[in-house]
Design an enzyme around this catalytic site. Structure first.
Site, PDB file in Angstrom:
ATOM      1  CG  HIS A  25      -1.963  -1.105   1.135  1.00 30.32           C
ATOM      2  ND1 HIS A  25      -2.452  -1.729   2.248  1.00 30.32           N
ATOM      3  CD2 HIS A  25      -2.554  -1.710   0.078  1.00 30.32           C
ATOM      4  CE1 HIS A  25      -3.313  -2.664   1.883  1.00 30.32           C
ATOM      5  NE2 HIS A  25      -3.391  -2.670   0.574  1.00 30.32           N
ATOM      6  CB  CYS A  33       2.840  17.000  -6.899  1.00 33.95           C
ATOM      7  SG  CYS A  33       1.844  18.350  -7.594  1.00 33.95           S
TER       8      CYS A  33
END
Length: 192
Positions: A25, A33
Site C-alpha cells: 500500500h 503531487c
C-alpha cells in the site's frame, strides 16, 4: 525470509532491518503531487513546511500548545489556521499533495501486485503475521500460494479471512510466537 510483503505504510519493517520489503500500500515516507506527479520525501516536505511556518515550528518544539498526534496530524487552533501556510509542490506550486499510499477503496498499482505475485510464486511457503486479510489486496497472495500448493501459515488473533487456505493456523499474539520461533531457530543445529 526472502520477501516481506506488507500492508503497513509506516516503514517500521525497514527500520527493524528488513531489506526485501514490498510495501503493498505504499509508504508515508514519500509524497506525490497530484497535479504534476512530482515525488518528494516526507522529510523534504517537512523542511518546506517548517521554512514557511517558523512560528509553528517554534510552538511545536517549545510545547506551545500545538497538539501533534501520533500519526503526524496536527491540531491547529482557528487563530493559527489562518496564519498556517500549507505545503505546495516545489515544482508546479500546486497544493494537491498526498502521501504515496493506497487509501481504503483505492487500487494497488499493477506493477506492485505483479512483484508480490512473483514473490509468492518463488516462495516455498507463505507466513502471514498479524493480519485478518480482510481486504483482497493481501488475501489474493494467500489464495495464490494455496492454489500453487504452497504451505500457508497464519498467526493472528481472532477471525481471519484466509483461514480456509491455511495449512497451519495459530490464534495467538505475535510477540510470544515469534520470540519462541527465533529461540528455537537459534538452538537448532546448523545443517552439515
Amino acid at each position: 525470509v526472502h520477501t516481506l510483503v506488507t500492508q503497513n505504510v509506516d516503514g517500521l519493517h525497514q527500520q527493524a532491518g528488513a531489506v526485501d520489503v514490498e510495501e503493498l500500500h505504499g509508504g508515508l515516507d514519500v509524497v506525490d503531487c497530484l497535479a504534476c506527479s512530482t515525488e518528494l520525501t516526507r522529510a523534504a516536505l517537512q523542511d518546506l513546511m517548517a521554512a514557511d511556518n517558523p512560528d509553528y515550528l517554534r510552538a511545536v518544539t517549545a510545547g506551545g500548545g500545538v497538539e501533534v498526534r501520533p500519526d503526524g496530524d496536527v491540531v491547529l487552533a482557528d487563530r493559527d489556521l489562518s496564519r498556517f501556510m500549507p505545503p505546495t509542490c516545489p515544482v508546479c506550486g500546486a497544493d494537491v499533495l498526498k502521501p504515496k499510499v493506497v487509501f481504503f477503496g483505492g487500487s494497488v498499482p499493477r506493477d506492485q501486485v505483479a512483484r508480490c505475485f512473483a514473490a509468492v510464486e518463488a516462495a516455498r511457503s507463505v507466513l502471514v503475521l498479524g493480519s485478518s486479510l480482510a481486504v483482497m489486496s493481501g488475501l489474493r497472495f494467500v489464495r495464490r500460494a494455496a492454489a500453487l500448493g504452497r504451505p500457508v501459515a497464519i498467526v493472528t488473533r481472532g477471525w481471519c479471512r484466509g483461514d480456509e487456505y491455511a495449512t497451519l493456523r495459530l490464534d495467538a499474539d505475535l510477540t510470544p510466537v515469534l520470540t519462541n520461533l527465533v529461540w528455537d531457530l537459534d538452538r537448532r543445529p546448523s545443517p552439515p
